[in-house]
Structure formats: structure tokens, C-alpha cells
Write a protein that holds these residues in place. Structure first.
Motif, PDB file in Angstrom:
ATOM      1  N   UNK B  85       0.831  -1.202   0.000  1.00  0.00           N
ATOM      2  CA  UNK B  85       0.000   0.000   0.000  1.00  0.00           C
ATOM      3  C   UNK B  85       0.869   1.258   0.000  1.00  0.00           C
ATOM      4  N   UNK B  86       1.848   1.298   0.914  1.00  0.00           N
ATOM      5  CA  UNK B  86       2.665   2.522   1.010  1.00  0.00           C
ATOM      6  C   UNK B  86       3.539   2.693  -0.234  1.00  0.00           C
ATOM      7  N   UNK B  87       4.050   1.585  -0.768  1.00  0.00           N
ATOM      8  CA  UNK B  87       4.864   1.670  -1.994  1.00  0.00           C
ATOM      9  C   UNK B  87       4.023   2.159  -3.174  1.00  0.00           C
ATOM     10  N   UNK B  88       2.779   1.652  -3.244  1.00  0.00           N
ATOM     11  CA  UNK B  88       1.859   2.083  -4.305  1.00  0.00           C
ATOM     12  C   UNK B  88       1.627   3.573  -4.253  1.00  0.00           C
ATOM     13  N   UNK B  93       2.394   8.945  -6.417  1.00  0.00           N
ATOM     14  CA  UNK B  93       2.790  10.347  -6.226  1.00  0.00           C
ATOM     15  C   UNK B  93       3.924  10.722  -7.179  1.00  0.00           C
ATOM     16  N   UNK B  94       4.912   9.835  -7.285  1.00  0.00           N
ATOM     17  CA  UNK B  94       6.063  10.111  -8.161  1.00  0.00           C
ATOM     18  C   UNK B  94       5.621  10.205  -9.618  1.00  0.00           C
ATOM     19  N   UNK B  95       4.731   9.292 -10.019  1.00  0.00           N
ATOM     20  CA  UNK B  95       4.232   9.289 -11.398  1.00  0.00           C
ATOM     21  C   UNK B  95       3.468  10.581 -11.696  1.00  0.00           C
ATOM     22  N   UNK B  96       2.626  10.985 -10.743  1.00  0.00           N
ATOM     23  CA  UNK B  96       1.866  12.228 -10.920  1.00  0.00           C
ATOM     24  C   UNK B  96       2.807  13.416 -11.097  1.00  0.00           C
ATOM     25  N   UNK B  97       3.798  13.508 -10.202  1.00  0.00           N
ATOM     26  CA  UNK B  97       4.747  14.634 -10.285  1.00  0.00           C
ATOM     27  C   UNK B  97       5.462  14.638 -11.629  1.00  0.00           C
ATOM     28  N   UNK B  98       5.888  13.449 -12.038  1.00  0.00           N
ATOM     29  CA  UNK B  98       6.645  13.319 -13.295  1.00  0.00           C
ATOM     30  C   UNK B  98       5.801  13.755 -14.494  1.00  0.00           C
TER      31      UNK B  98
END
Lengths: 223, 113
Positions: B85-88, B93-98
Motif C-alpha cells: 500500500x505505502x509503496x503504491x 505520487x512520483x508518477x503524478x509529479x513526473x
């Protein structure tokens, strides 16, 4: 006059968006419009003037994230005022001057509120009513239509109202932040055009239930 | 009972081998390999020698070895579920920022041209 930008998130709106932009031109120059193409199947920039700012997400991330991209770009371009509109043409661009007028009266945020007329589907009326009352009880924010995406704000408060939600609940999260930060706000009643009764791009009962959980979570988080 | 013990031990051995394969592909770190190796070695040990847990069973007032295994399994499952869950969330979040940064960057570059 403050530098005003209109931010429009859109997903697969190649039919309605050009019409909206055409109507908007009467009130705002093309170079002050930011369209966020949230990973549409056909690139929306193909249907728009080259003077419109188009930021395209390579994948669909949801309305909330598209709004953030649009607002970030507008701020980078020097926006002092941002007006948010939906890309499906539900919001009447003719109301834009009224939003600006209210901001010029010293309000930091102006929320659009859809009139509860006969055109609004019944389930939406009930859902909205329940949601508005829940927000009022939990956050002391008395709005007639907390879920309306048509709104305007000064960019100097952007960091205070920034939202994390990726979906439609971003509109509510933003409103909640306005209430919690006690920002000067008002409402403006707008007419709404409903294109189809069974639209699947709008909010569903599932979204509503998820939002109720989010509201409780935000309340606990901000104690 | 012996058949079930053999099955469990074989399963444990296979999982141990799989953990090693995953490590060889550099999908997990050495510390994670050690964690999973310990889990599966203990699992194999308990499968073959159920009486070896007597002390633990008495200490925690657990009736059967099977119950102990169930409790431990649930603990590991919850750990893995939470980790997933936390890794997801982190990846999302990283994908959104990117994607957002890329969209803004390309929009500004297009206008410059």
C-alpha cells in the motif's frame, strides 16, 4: 486589471472544448487560457488555436491533478487570478465577468453555485444538498454548491488551498481548505448546461460515498 | 500427517528458491532476501519438526503449532499488504509529479518554438 487566466481540465472533450474556447474568447484572450489535456485519446491541441496554452498529461491522472497542472502553469506564466472551468462546456463563460467583479470587491475566492432548477437531475440535487450540509457541519463553510467546479481565486492564496485529491473531490478539498484557512469568500449563482442525463464522466454515488469518508478524514486531520 | 509435512516443506523450499531468484534479478535487496530466507527456513523447520515449537507454544499459551503458524502468517500478510500500500502511494505520487512536470515543460517549450 489583474492578470487573469482561465484553467480548463479536459479529457476526451474534442467535441465540446472548441465551442467553449470560442465562447470564452469574448471575455478573455486566447493566450490567457490554459487547457490541461488529461491524457485524452486524441490530442486536444489538434482542435485548439496555437495561442491557447495546452499542457498534456501523457496518462490520465484525474481532474484534481489536471487542475493542479493547469494552476501551476498559470502561476508560472504570471497569473494573479485563476478561474477554473470544466472542459465539458457545462459552465457558461458569460458568467466570467461576474466572478472577476466579485474578486475585485476584495474576495479571495468566488465559488460558483448551480441553481437548483428543474434541469438538474434529482439525484444530483439530493446528493449535493446532503454534501453541502455535511461540509457546513464539519467545517462551518456555508456554501450552496460545494461541488461546483466553476470558481475563481487570487493566486496569492494558491498555496493555502492546494489539494491532494486526484478526482472530482478536489473541488471539495479546495473548498474545505478555504473554510479552514478562513479565507474571504463568496458565491455566485451560475446556470448549468447538462448534456446528458446519464453522463459517466461526472460524479457517481460511489464518488459521493468516497467523498464522505474523505471529509471525515480531513476533519480529523485538521483538528 | 507426514504427507502434509512433506508438502509444506517442499513449498517452503520452493519459496526459498524463488526468493533467491528474485534477488538474483536484483528486484530485492540482500536484507530482504535474508528476511525471506529466515521466514522460509523457519517454515520448513516447523513443518518437519512441529514439536520444536513447544517452548513458544507454552510461552504464548497457544494450543497447536498450526495456530502459531496461522498467527505468524497473518502478521507477515499484514506487513506485506501495508508495504504494498505505502509503496503504491509513493509510486503514484512520483508518477503524478513526473507527468505534471513533463506536461508543463512541454507546454512552455512548444510556445517558445
Amino acid at each position: 486589471m489583474k492578470k487573469i487566466f482561465v484553467v480548463i481540465p479536459a479529457y476526451n472533450e474534442e467535441k465540446r472544448l472548441p465551442e467553449l474556447i470560442k465562447k470564452l474568447r469574448t471575455y478573455i484572450p486566447l493566450s490567457r487560457m490554459v487547457v490541461v489535456d488529461d491524457g485524452s485519446k486524441i490530442k486536444l491541441e489538434n482542435f485548439l488555436s496555437k495561442r491557447v496554452w495546452v499542457a498534456r498529461h501523457r496518462v490520465n491522472l484525474g481532474k484534481g491533478i489536471a487542475l493542479r497542472t493547469g494552476c501551476d502553469l498559470a502561476v508560472k506564466l504570471g497569473a494573479e487570478t485563476i478561474i477554473l472551468m470544466d472542459g465539458d462546456g457545462q459552465h457558461d463563460p458569460g458568467e466570467l465577468p461576474a466572478f472577476i467583479k466579485k474578486l475585485n470587491h476584495g474576495y479571495q475566492v468566488v465559488f460558483g453555485a448551480r441553481r437548483l432548477d428543474k434541469k438538474m437531475p434529482v439525484w444530483r440535487k439530493w446528493g449535493n444538498g446532503f454534501l453541502n450540509r455535511t461540509v457546513a457541519v464539519l467545517f462551518g463553510l456555508n456554501l450552496c454548491d460545494v461541488w461546483c467546479g466553476y470558481r475563481a481565486f487570487r493566486t496569492n492564496i494558491y498555496k493555502k488551498i492546494i489539494w491532494d485529491s486526484s478526482d472530482y473531490s478536489s473541488d471539495v478539498e479546495m473548498a474545505v481548505a478555504v473554510g479552514l484557512n478562513k479565507l474571504k469568500h463568496t458565491e455566485h449563482f451560475v446556470g448549468t448546461i447538462y448534456h446528458d442525463k446519464e453522463s459517466t464522466t461526472g460524479t457517481t454515488l460511489h464518488d459521493g460515498l468516497k467523498l464522505l469518508i474523505d471529509l471525515l478524514f480531513w476533519r480529523v486531520q485538521k483538528i | 500427517m507426514i504427507l502434509l509435512q512433506l508438502l509444506s516443506a517442499t513449498f517452503g523450499l520452493y519459496m526459498l528458491y524463488w526468493s533467491f531468484l528474485v534477488y538474483k534479478k536484483r528486484l530485492i535487496y540482500i536484507r530482504e532476501l535474508v528476511f525471506w530466507a529466515v521466514v522460509w527456513v523457519v517454515f520448513i523447520g516447523v513443518s518437519l519438526l512441529p514439536d520444536s515449537t513447544k517452548l513458544v507454544l507454552q510461552t504464548f499459551k497457544i494450543t497447536r503449532t498450526m495456530d502459531l503458524l496461522m498467527i505468524l502468517s497473518f502478521m507477515v500478510l499484514w506487513l506485506v499488504a501495508y508495504r504494498n500500500y505505502s509503496d503504491n502511494r509513493k509510486i503514484k505520487r512520483k508518477l503524478q509529479d513526473l507527468v505534471r512536470q513533463d506536461a508543463i515543460k512541454r507546454a512552455m517549450e512548444k510556445k517558445k518554438k
